[in-house]
Design a protein around this motif. Structure first.
Motif, mmCIF file in Angstrom:
data_model
loop_
_atom_site.group_PDB
_atom_site.id
_atom_site.type_symbol
_atom_site.label_atom_id
_atom_site.label_comp_id
_atom_site.label_asym_id
_atom_site.label_seq_id
_atom_site.Cartn_x
_atom_site.Cartn_y
_atom_site.Cartn_z
ATOM 1 N N UNK A 239 0.855 -1.185 0.000
ATOM 2 C CA UNK A 239 0.000 0.000 0.000
ATOM 3 C C UNK A 239 0.891 1.235 0.000
ATOM 4 N N UNK A 240 0.543 2.189 -0.843
ATOM 5 C CA UNK A 240 1.389 3.361 -0.991
ATOM 6 C C UNK A 240 0.530 4.603 -1.209
ATOM 7 N N UNK A 241 1.187 5.737 -1.295
ATOM 8 C CA UNK A 241 0.502 7.017 -1.440
ATOM 9 C C UNK A 241 -0.379 7.053 -2.688
ATOM 10 N N UNK A 242 0.013 6.338 -3.737
ATOM 11 C CA UNK A 242 -0.735 6.383 -4.997
ATOM 12 C C UNK A 242 -1.655 5.187 -5.210
ATOM 13 N N UNK A 243 -1.696 4.242 -4.270
ATOM 14 C CA UNK A 243 -2.610 3.124 -4.440
ATOM 15 C C UNK A 243 -2.088 1.838 -3.838
ATOM 16 N N UNK A 244 -2.390 0.741 -4.498
ATOM 17 C CA UNK A 244 -1.979 -0.571 -4.008
ATOM 18 C C UNK A 244 -1.563 -1.458 -5.178
ATOM 19 N N UNK A 245 -0.679 -2.421 -4.880
ATOM 20 C CA UNK A 245 -0.352 -3.451 -5.866
ATOM 21 C C UNK A 245 0.065 -4.712 -5.127
ATOM 22 N N UNK A 246 -0.048 -5.847 -5.834
ATOM 23 C CA UNK A 246 0.280 -7.143 -5.258
ATOM 24 C C UNK A 246 1.134 -7.927 -6.240
ATOM 25 N N UNK A 247 2.167 -8.559 -5.715
ATOM 26 C CA UNK A 247 2.969 -9.511 -6.476
ATOM 27 C C UNK A 247 2.675 -10.905 -5.927
ATOM 28 N N UNK A 248 2.217 -11.808 -6.788
ATOM 29 C CA UNK A 248 1.993 -13.196 -6.415
ATOM 30 C C UNK A 248 2.966 -14.056 -7.210
ATOM 31 N N UNK A 249 3.843 -14.756 -6.491
ATOM 32 C CA UNK A 249 4.898 -15.529 -7.138
ATOM 33 C C UNK A 249 5.689 -14.660 -8.113
ATOM 34 N N UNK A 250 6.013 -13.452 -7.653
ATOM 35 C CA UNK A 250 6.852 -12.520 -8.414
ATOM 36 C C UNK A 250 6.193 -11.974 -9.661
ATOM 37 N N UNK A 251 4.890 -12.141 -9.794
ATOM 38 C CA UNK A 251 4.147 -11.565 -10.906
ATOM 39 C C UNK A 251 3.108 -10.594 -10.364
ATOM 40 N N UNK A 252 2.924 -9.472 -11.034
ATOM 41 C CA UNK A 252 1.919 -8.496 -10.610
ATOM 42 C C UNK A 252 0.543 -9.099 -10.838
ATOM 43 N N UNK A 253 -0.184 -9.338 -9.746
ATOM 44 C CA UNK A 253 -1.527 -9.925 -9.831
ATOM 45 C C UNK A 253 -2.622 -8.908 -9.533
ATOM 46 N N UNK A 254 -2.245 -7.768 -8.957
ATOM 47 C CA UNK A 254 -3.183 -6.668 -8.691
ATOM 48 C C UNK A 254 -2.430 -5.370 -8.868
ATOM 49 N N UNK A 255 -3.062 -4.396 -9.537
ATOM 50 C CA UNK A 255 -2.421 -3.094 -9.760
ATOM 51 C C UNK A 255 -3.482 -2.011 -9.757
ATOM 52 N N UNK A 256 -3.423 -1.157 -8.758
ATOM 53 C CA UNK A 256 -4.336 -0.018 -8.660
ATOM 54 C C UNK A 256 -3.521 1.169 -8.170
ATOM 55 N N UNK A 257 -2.709 1.716 -9.089
ATOM 56 C CA UNK A 257 -1.771 2.783 -8.767
ATOM 57 C C UNK A 257 -2.057 3.967 -9.683
ATOM 58 N N UNK A 258 -2.441 5.075 -9.106
ATOM 59 C CA UNK A 258 -2.842 6.246 -9.887
ATOM 60 C C UNK A 258 -1.674 6.776 -10.703
ATOM 61 N N UNK A 259 -1.928 6.955 -12.007
ATOM 62 C CA UNK A 259 -0.963 7.595 -12.880
ATOM 63 C C UNK A 259 0.170 6.716 -13.366
ATOM 64 N N UNK A 260 0.183 5.449 -12.997
ATOM 65 C CA UNK A 260 1.257 4.548 -13.438
ATOM 66 C C UNK A 260 0.630 3.324 -14.088
ATOM 67 N N UNK A 261 0.956 3.096 -15.341
ATOM 68 C CA UNK A 261 0.432 1.933 -16.064
ATOM 69 C C UNK A 261 1.018 0.650 -15.490
#
Length: 325
Positions: A239-261
């Motif tokens: 969890x960060x200032x611009x949103x949230x992301x998750x890595x599952x087995x070293x792969x991005x499985x969730x990405x909700x970060x404002x302004x960053x593709x």
């Protein structure tokens, strides 16, 4: 490059297979103290020590049990050979100091096989963190809920021991993931931990939970276990200032970060996660580690996980273990 593989256990065969996939590199033979001079392992010769190897080679790959890593690494460095060590670097600060100092003294590359660093999504997240693209990081929660049966620990007397393995799940199975955590976020200022042994007959821990506080205020957590059947892929939730992301087995499985593709790479299947089985069937990440190691040797540069950087995983794990008192 030509390699000597020190040790003849399961992981040594992983490196042999990885070398077979690299057309310009190959294994010259093995070193194992349990074999007499003139012995062979498969089709390759085997010597009792590096000093007795009578064929030219450039580097060694150390695949012995954790507490023995420094012995072969120091011997190789003194022979002027570059060194790639299976994780962790070693299990004590004194041994790691000696390895790093000898490699520097003899001007050889010392690297550790923290191959999860080579995964494209991990590299993408690392770059964004270095750019401070996420803003302030609030929290990072790492879950390493693996499974090993009792037969795994019974397969060798040293498994799950402090003297040889260095401990249980944290230094053995979760070491890769803890290395990634530190690679991303750095070392914490404060560490609190609870460890215990629940499901196995072994000396060290098979489950633990850790809370970490960083200098910038970030709160991290690590849960590591080998008593979570059937075993689950490692997961890092941020969890960060611009949103949230998750890595599952070293792969991005969730990405909700404002302004960053989302930078996720999906061109190749996810490699083995080791959640339920220690055997490595996909050697692609080991191939990447070897290629990076050879690049560092050729360029007289630093490998992706050089000794003094890779040691931080053991340093943190030792701090976690001190919380047992």
């Amino acid at each position: 490059m030509k390699y000597i593989i020190v040790g003849t256990g399961n992981i040594s065969r992983t490196y042999l297979k990885a070398l077979e996939a690299l057309p310009a590199s190959d294994a010259v033979g093995y070193v194992s103290r349990s074999n007499a001079a003139g012995a062979t392992v498969g089709a390759l010769p085997c010597w009792p020590s590096l000093a007795q190897v009578d064929r030219p080679y450039d580097a060694v790959i150390v695949t012995t049990p954790n507490a023995l890593h420094h012995q072969s690494a120091i011997e190789a460095a003194r022979l002027g050979k570059h060194v790639l060590v299976e994780k962790p670097l070693d299990i004590t600060q004194a041994a790691m100091d000696d390895m790093i100092n000898e490699a520097a003294r003899h001007r050889v590359v010392l690297a550790v096989s923290y191959q999860r660093r080579t995964n494209p999504d991990n590299l993408a997240v690392k770059r964004l963190l270095e750019q401070q693209a996420f803003g302030r990081i609030y929290s990072a929660d790492l879950s390493c809920r693996f499974w090993r049966d009792q037969a795994y620990y019974d397969s060798a007397a040293y498994r799950g021991s402090y003297a040889i393995d260095g401990g249980g799940v944290f230094i053995q199975q979760a070491s890769h993931n803890i290395d990634n955590y530190i690679w991303f976020f750095g070392m914490p200022e404060r560490v609190r931990a609870e460890l215990d042994t629940f499901a196995h007959q072994m000396e060290a821990e098979d489950h633990g939970a850790v809370v970490l506080r960083h200098a910038d205020g970030m709160i991290g957590t690590i849960v590591a276990s080998t008593c979570a059947p059937p075993g689950y892929p490692p997961r890092l939730e941020v969890s960060c200032e611009k949103g949230t992301f998750t890595l599952t087995n070293d792969r991005i499985s969730h990405w909700h970060v404002a302004g960053i593709e989302n930078p996720a790479a999906r061109a190749e299947p996810a490699p083995d996660d080791g959640a339920s089985n220690p055997a490595v069937t996909d050697t692609s990440r080991h191939e990447a580690v070897l290629a990076d190691f050879e690049r560092a040797v050729a360029e007289r540069g630093q490998p992706l996980a050089e000794g003094s950087d890779a040691r931080r995983a053991t340093d943190l794990i030792l701090r976690i273990y001190r919380c047992r008192a």
